[in-house]
Motif scaffolding. Structure first.
Motif, mmCIF file in Angstrom:
data_model
loop_
_atom_site.group_PDB
_atom_site.id
_atom_site.type_symbol
_atom_site.label_atom_id
_atom_site.label_comp_id
_atom_site.label_asym_id
_atom_site.label_seq_id
_atom_site.Cartn_x
_atom_site.Cartn_y
_atom_site.Cartn_z
ATOM 1 N N PRO A 48 0.791 -1.326 -0.012
ATOM 2 C CA PRO A 48 -0.131 0.066 -0.051
ATOM 3 C C PRO A 48 0.864 1.151 -0.074
ATOM 4 N N LEU A 49 1.880 1.336 0.769
ATOM 5 C CA LEU A 49 2.901 2.400 0.571
ATOM 6 C C LEU A 49 3.426 2.683 -0.623
ATOM 7 N N GLU A 50 3.876 1.651 -1.300
ATOM 8 C CA GLU A 50 4.341 1.717 -2.769
ATOM 9 C C GLU A 50 3.313 2.396 -3.717
ATOM 10 N N ARG A 51 2.021 1.724 -3.443
ATOM 11 C CA ARG A 51 1.023 2.454 -4.309
ATOM 12 C C ARG A 51 0.769 4.020 -3.939
ATOM 13 N N LEU A 52 0.926 4.424 -2.853
ATOM 14 C CA LEU A 52 0.678 5.858 -2.501
ATOM 15 C C LEU A 52 1.723 6.410 -3.092
ATOM 16 N N ALA A 53 2.873 5.827 -3.259
ATOM 17 C CA ALA A 53 4.243 6.690 -3.556
ATOM 18 C C ALA A 53 4.178 6.924 -5.105
ATOM 19 N N HIS A 54 3.612 6.068 -6.034
ATOM 20 C CA HIS A 54 3.546 6.232 -7.220
ATOM 21 C C HIS A 54 2.955 7.675 -7.730
ATOM 22 N N PRO A 55 1.834 8.105 -7.121
ATOM 23 C CA PRO A 55 1.356 9.309 -7.845
ATOM 24 C C PRO A 55 2.343 10.567 -7.291
ATOM 25 N N LEU A 56 2.844 10.577 -6.091
ATOM 26 C CA LEU A 56 3.582 11.621 -5.481
ATOM 27 C C LEU A 56 4.927 11.597 -6.341
ATOM 28 N N LYS A 57 5.245 10.506 -7.013
ATOM 29 C CA LYS A 57 6.636 10.291 -7.692
ATOM 30 C C LYS A 57 6.777 11.745 -8.908
ATOM 31 N N THR A 58 5.390 11.710 -9.759
ATOM 32 C CA THR A 58 5.278 12.396 -10.721
ATOM 33 C C THR A 58 5.356 14.064 -10.126
ATOM 34 N N THR A 59 4.722 14.043 -9.024
ATOM 35 C CA THR A 59 4.674 15.631 -8.654
ATOM 36 C C THR A 59 6.153 15.930 -8.020
ATOM 37 N N ILE A 60 6.819 15.128 -7.273
ATOM 38 C CA ILE A 60 8.167 15.286 -7.139
ATOM 39 C C ILE A 60 9.296 15.643 -8.180
ATOM 40 N N HIS A 61 9.038 14.765 -9.202
ATOM 41 C CA HIS A 61 9.740 14.947 -10.365
ATOM 42 C C HIS A 61 9.561 16.319 -10.826
ATOM 43 N N SER A 62 8.227 16.757 -11.223
ATOM 44 C CA SER A 62 8.125 18.125 -11.785
ATOM 45 C C SER A 62 8.419 18.959 -10.871
ATOM 46 N N LEU A 63 8.441 19.119 -9.637
ATOM 47 C CA LEU A 63 9.217 20.198 -8.821
ATOM 48 C C LEU A 63 10.837 20.140 -9.013
ATOM 49 N N GLN A 64 11.180 18.929 -9.154
ATOM 50 C CA GLN A 64 12.550 18.868 -9.305
ATOM 51 C C GLN A 64 13.213 19.463 -10.808
ATOM 52 N N MET A 65 12.273 19.560 -11.741
ATOM 53 C CA MET A 65 12.453 19.848 -13.259
ATOM 54 C C MET A 65 12.463 21.718 -12.896
ATOM 55 N N VAL A 66 11.327 21.862 -12.290
ATOM 56 C CA VAL A 66 11.152 23.632 -12.111
ATOM 57 C C VAL A 66 12.368 23.917 -11.376
ATOM 58 N N LYS A 67 12.844 23.209 -10.344
ATOM 59 C CA LYS A 67 14.145 23.806 -9.674
ATOM 60 C C LYS A 67 15.169 24.028 -10.448
ATOM 61 N N GLN A 68 15.353 22.742 -11.472
ATOM 62 C CA GLN A 68 16.475 22.787 -12.454
ATOM 63 C C GLN A 68 16.684 23.974 -13.460
ATOM 64 N N LEU A 69 15.139 24.296 -13.788
ATOM 65 C CA LEU A 69 14.964 25.238 -14.854
ATOM 66 C C LEU A 69 15.368 26.657 -14.133
ATOM 67 N N ALA A 70 15.059 26.782 -12.850
ATOM 68 C CA ALA A 70 15.128 28.071 -12.013
ATOM 69 C C ALA A 70 16.800 28.303 -11.730
ATOM 70 N N ASP A 71 17.430 27.319 -11.829
ATOM 71 C CA ASP A 71 19.029 27.200 -11.323
ATOM 72 C C ASP A 71 19.947 27.313 -12.692
ATOM 73 N N ARG A 72 19.319 27.199 -13.656
ATOM 74 C CA ARG A 72 20.177 27.162 -14.921
ATOM 75 C C ARG A 72 20.566 28.728 -15.272
ATOM 76 N N PRO A 73 21.809 28.813 -15.580
ATOM 77 C CA PRO A 73 22.478 30.083 -15.888
ATOM 78 C C PRO A 73 22.016 30.817 -17.117
ATOM 79 N N GLY A 74 22.088 31.860 -17.226
ATOM 80 C CA GLY A 74 21.688 32.599 -18.558
ATOM 81 C C GLY A 74 20.315 33.587 -18.304
ATOM 82 N N ASP A 75 19.667 33.259 -17.328
ATOM 83 C CA ASP A 75 18.621 34.212 -17.225
ATOM 84 C C ASP A 75 18.672 35.119 -16.152
ATOM 85 N N ARG A 76 19.930 35.202 -15.500
ATOM 86 C CA ARG A 76 20.126 36.218 -14.408
ATOM 87 C C ARG A 76 20.689 37.525 -14.767
ATOM 88 N N VAL A 77 20.371 38.426 -14.354
ATOM 89 C CA VAL A 77 20.907 39.741 -14.696
ATOM 90 C C VAL A 77 22.230 39.992 -13.922
#
Length: 77
Positions: A48-77
């Motif tokens: 059951p814990l594994e079944r609960l973790a699967h939906p969270l996996k996508t959300t966590i991956h999305s948050l990591q991608m947003v963090k990577q996009l925010a940390d990339r160089p080139g958009d800062r002044v």
């Protein structure tokens, strides 16, 4: 030199040895069954814990991608 008294050849000693061996086998089987039950219980509890973790996996991956996009160089002044 120790004389052989033949104490190990008596029927009482043989019966006691057989009873001890039988008790040891029963204890080993009981211990094996207890370990198997704990193992299966861990599997059943983890599913059951594994079944609960699967939906969270996508959300966590999305948050990591947003963090990577925010940390990339080139958009800062």
């Amino acid at each position: 030199m120790i004389a052989n008294t033949g104490a190990h050849d008596t029927p009482r000693f043989k019966a006691l040895s057989a009873n001890l061996a039988f008790a040891f086998v029963l204890y080993a089987i009981e211990d094996l069954i207890a370990q198997l039950r704990e193992f299966l219980g861990a599997i059943v509890a983890a599913q059951p814990l594994e079944r609960l973790a699967h939906p969270l996996k996508t959300t966590i991956h999305s948050l990591q991608m947003v963090k990577q996009l925010a940390d990339r160089p080139g958009d800062r002044v």
